[in-house]
Design a protein around this motif. Structure first.
Motif, mmCIF file in Angstrom:
data_model
loop_
_atom_site.group_PDB
_atom_site.id
_atom_site.type_symbol
_atom_site.label_atom_id
_atom_site.label_comp_id
_atom_site.label_asym_id
_atom_site.label_seq_id
_atom_site.Cartn_x
_atom_site.Cartn_y
_atom_site.Cartn_z
ATOM 1 N N ARG A 69 26.496 -11.790 -30.893
ATOM 2 C CA ARG A 69 26.431 -12.228 -32.291
ATOM 3 C C ARG A 69 24.994 -12.405 -32.761
ATOM 4 O O ARG A 69 24.616 -11.941 -33.844
ATOM 5 C CB ARG A 69 27.192 -13.543 -32.451
ATOM 6 C CG ARG A 69 27.222 -14.074 -33.875
ATOM 7 C CD ARG A 69 28.139 -15.280 -33.979
ATOM 8 N NE ARG A 69 27.610 -16.426 -33.276
ATOM 9 C CZ ARG A 69 26.940 -17.423 -33.852
ATOM 10 N NH1 ARG A 69 26.710 -17.385 -35.148
ATOM 11 N NH2 ARG A 69 26.501 -18.440 -33.159
ATOM 12 N N LEU A 70 24.170 -13.068 -31.946
ATOM 13 C CA LEU A 70 22.796 -13.335 -32.372
ATOM 14 C C LEU A 70 21.920 -12.092 -32.295
ATOM 15 O O LEU A 70 21.033 -11.900 -33.135
ATOM 16 C CB LEU A 70 22.196 -14.462 -31.536
ATOM 17 C CG LEU A 70 22.827 -15.841 -31.756
ATOM 18 C CD1 LEU A 70 22.052 -16.905 -30.988
ATOM 19 C CD2 LEU A 70 22.865 -16.198 -33.237
ATOM 20 N N LEU A 71 22.155 -11.240 -31.310
ATOM 21 C CA LEU A 71 21.391 -9.987 -31.257
ATOM 22 C C LEU A 71 21.701 -9.137 -32.484
ATOM 23 O O LEU A 71 20.816 -8.481 -33.042
ATOM 24 C CB LEU A 71 21.719 -9.223 -29.973
ATOM 25 C CG LEU A 71 21.122 -9.796 -28.687
ATOM 26 C CD1 LEU A 71 21.753 -9.146 -27.461
ATOM 27 C CD2 LEU A 71 19.604 -9.629 -28.657
ATOM 28 N N ALA A 72 22.963 -9.139 -32.917
ATOM 29 C CA ALA A 72 23.332 -8.389 -34.118
ATOM 30 C C ALA A 72 22.651 -8.984 -35.349
ATOM 31 O O ALA A 72 22.126 -8.260 -36.200
ATOM 32 C CB ALA A 72 24.845 -8.393 -34.296
ATOM 33 N N ARG A 73 22.631 -10.295 -35.436
ATOM 34 C CA ARG A 73 22.048 -10.952 -36.616
ATOM 35 C C ARG A 73 20.531 -10.780 -36.673
ATOM 36 O O ARG A 73 19.951 -10.714 -37.755
ATOM 37 C CB ARG A 73 22.389 -12.440 -36.613
ATOM 38 C CG ARG A 73 23.815 -12.742 -37.004
ATOM 39 C CD ARG A 73 24.066 -14.228 -37.092
ATOM 40 N NE ARG A 73 23.275 -14.859 -38.141
ATOM 41 C CZ ARG A 73 23.263 -16.163 -38.377
ATOM 42 N NH1 ARG A 73 23.998 -16.970 -37.628
ATOM 43 N NH2 ARG A 73 22.530 -16.668 -39.351
ATOM 44 N N THR A 74 19.889 -10.726 -35.505
ATOM 45 C CA THR A 74 18.422 -10.633 -35.473
ATOM 46 C C THR A 74 17.948 -9.210 -35.213
ATOM 47 O O THR A 74 16.768 -8.987 -34.969
ATOM 48 C CB THR A 74 17.856 -11.564 -34.386
ATOM 49 O OG1 THR A 74 18.395 -11.186 -33.098
ATOM 50 C CG2 THR A 74 18.223 -13.017 -34.669
ATOM 51 N N HIS A 75 18.880 -8.253 -35.252
ATOM 52 C CA HIS A 75 18.560 -6.836 -35.051
ATOM 53 C C HIS A 75 17.945 -6.583 -33.671
ATOM 54 O O HIS A 75 17.091 -5.706 -33.510
ATOM 55 C CB HIS A 75 17.619 -6.331 -36.148
ATOM 56 C CG HIS A 75 18.123 -6.590 -37.538
ATOM 57 N ND1 HIS A 75 19.161 -5.901 -38.097
ATOM 58 C CD2 HIS A 75 17.752 -7.518 -38.465
ATOM 59 C CE1 HIS A 75 19.411 -6.352 -39.315
ATOM 60 N NE2 HIS A 75 18.563 -7.339 -39.558
ATOM 61 N N GLY A 76 18.400 -7.346 -32.704
ATOM 62 C CA GLY A 76 17.937 -7.131 -31.342
ATOM 63 C C GLY A 76 18.741 -6.045 -30.639
ATOM 64 O O GLY A 76 19.857 -5.711 -31.058
ATOM 65 N N GLU A 77 18.162 -5.488 -29.598
ATOM 66 C CA GLU A 77 18.868 -4.441 -28.842
ATOM 67 C C GLU A 77 19.916 -5.060 -27.932
ATOM 68 O O GLU A 77 19.771 -6.185 -27.465
ATOM 69 C CB GLU A 77 17.862 -3.646 -28.001
ATOM 70 C CG GLU A 77 16.870 -2.841 -28.831
ATOM 71 C CD GLU A 77 15.947 -2.017 -27.948
ATOM 72 O OE1 GLU A 77 16.157 -2.013 -26.720
ATOM 73 O OE2 GLU A 77 15.022 -1.406 -28.486
ATOM 74 N N GLY A 78 20.971 -4.293 -27.697
ATOM 75 C CA GLY A 78 21.980 -4.723 -26.747
ATOM 76 C C GLY A 78 23.155 -5.468 -27.344
ATOM 77 O O GLY A 78 24.019 -5.954 -26.612
ATOM 78 N N ALA A 79 23.224 -5.563 -28.676
ATOM 79 C CA ALA A 79 24.315 -6.319 -29.306
ATOM 80 C C ALA A 79 25.669 -5.685 -29.010
ATOM 81 O O ALA A 79 26.631 -6.374 -28.657
ATOM 82 C CB ALA A 79 24.091 -6.401 -30.807
ATOM 83 N N ASP A 80 25.761 -4.369 -29.158
ATOM 84 C CA ASP A 80 27.050 -3.697 -28.953
ATOM 85 C C ASP A 80 27.540 -3.892 -27.523
ATOM 86 O O ASP A 80 28.715 -4.219 -27.295
ATOM 87 C CB ASP A 80 26.921 -2.206 -29.267
ATOM 88 C CG ASP A 80 28.269 -1.507 -29.278
ATOM 89 O OD1 ASP A 80 28.973 -1.612 -30.290
ATOM 90 O OD2 ASP A 80 28.618 -0.871 -28.257
ATOM 91 N N ALA A 81 26.653 -3.712 -26.559
ATOM 92 C CA ALA A 81 27.045 -3.862 -25.156
ATOM 93 C C ALA A 81 27.480 -5.294 -24.862
ATOM 94 O O ALA A 81 28.459 -5.529 -24.141
ATOM 95 C CB ALA A 81 25.884 -3.460 -24.246
#
Length: 241
Positions: free
Chosen positions: A64-76
């Motif tokens: 959730r936070l990787l998606a919100r902060t445009h970080g890599e690895g959100a989908d995985a």
């Protein structure tokens, strides 16, 4: 946002190990609003040996936070969160992970040159909307689906999605935005007999009795199921008194 605030997992005793202590620290960072740092720390914990109840929460929060902060690895991370939730028999968290991944895929599709990413987002959003799991804001899901369909060049499907949402959730605080989106597409809410009855039932379920009675005001249309129409209108009028 498609989901409610994540419920906290039970916080373990510090004796459970350094991984749990790091998890607690990440939770504090998240609560304090330092989302990038929290996302970084959750991601670092993904491969740690953690108690099962913490492992699933880490994956979901990391995604959730990787998606919100445009970080890599959100989908995985979100795929992993769904898998762990399924293994634990936690249908609510599995549904949250699916919804978050659909939202993340739609976000990625904005900058992706391949139309396949948008198609993937549409397929995921359709599935989440059909599932209508309790912890997921399906109103938001269906609005995002309509947006995605419009971007894909499918305005008729976008209109149908918005019209159905306007009928099914007429008491939602953001329903005016759905009507505005319909107008922007050159369409109007559906108001045939079947649609009016469907909306009135939704308003009764939401305890908006006066509005339900107003929707069914006037003579019963010849094509409408008369008994059902009169029953719904009568119930709304009685409860509105």
């Amino acid at each position: 946002m498609l989901v409610a605030t994540l419920a906290p997992a039970a916080l373990a005793d510090p004796a459970d190990g350094s991984g749990v202590a790091a998890y607690r620290q990440a939770r504090q960072l998240e609560a304090g609003g330092d989302l990038r740092a929290a996302a970084r720390d959750y991601r670092a914990l993904l491969d740690e040996a953690l108690p099962a109840y913490v492992r699933g929460d880490v994956a979901l929060r990391a995604g959730r936070l990787l998606a919100r902060t445009h970080g890599e690895g959100a989908d995985a991370a979100l795929r992993r969160a769904e898998s762990l939730a399924r293994e634990a028999g936690d249908g609510r968290r599995a549904a949250l992970a699916r919804a978050l991944r659909a939202e993340h895929t739609l976000r990625r599709s904005v900058d992706a040159p391949e139309v396949a990413v948008l198609d993937d987002a549409i397929a995921q959003l359709r599935a989440v909307a059909r599932e209508a799991a309790g912890p997921v804001d399906t109103f938001a899901v269906r609005r995002l689906l309509a947006e995605a369909l419009g971007r894909r060049g499918l305005p008729e499907e976008a209109v149908a999605t918005l019209q159905a949402l306007e009928l099914d959730r007429p008491a939602h605080p953001d329903i005016a935005e759905v009507r505005a989106a319909l107008a922007a597409l050159g369409a109007a809410p559906a108001r045939d007999a079947a649609s009016r009855l469907r909306q009135a039932r939704a308003l009764v379920a939401a305890r908006r009795f006066e509005e339900a009675a107003d929707v069914l005001e006037g003579p019963v249309p010849p094509e409408a199921p008369r008994a059902s129409w009169l029953h719904t209108r009568g119930r709304a009028l009685f409860r509105a008194r």
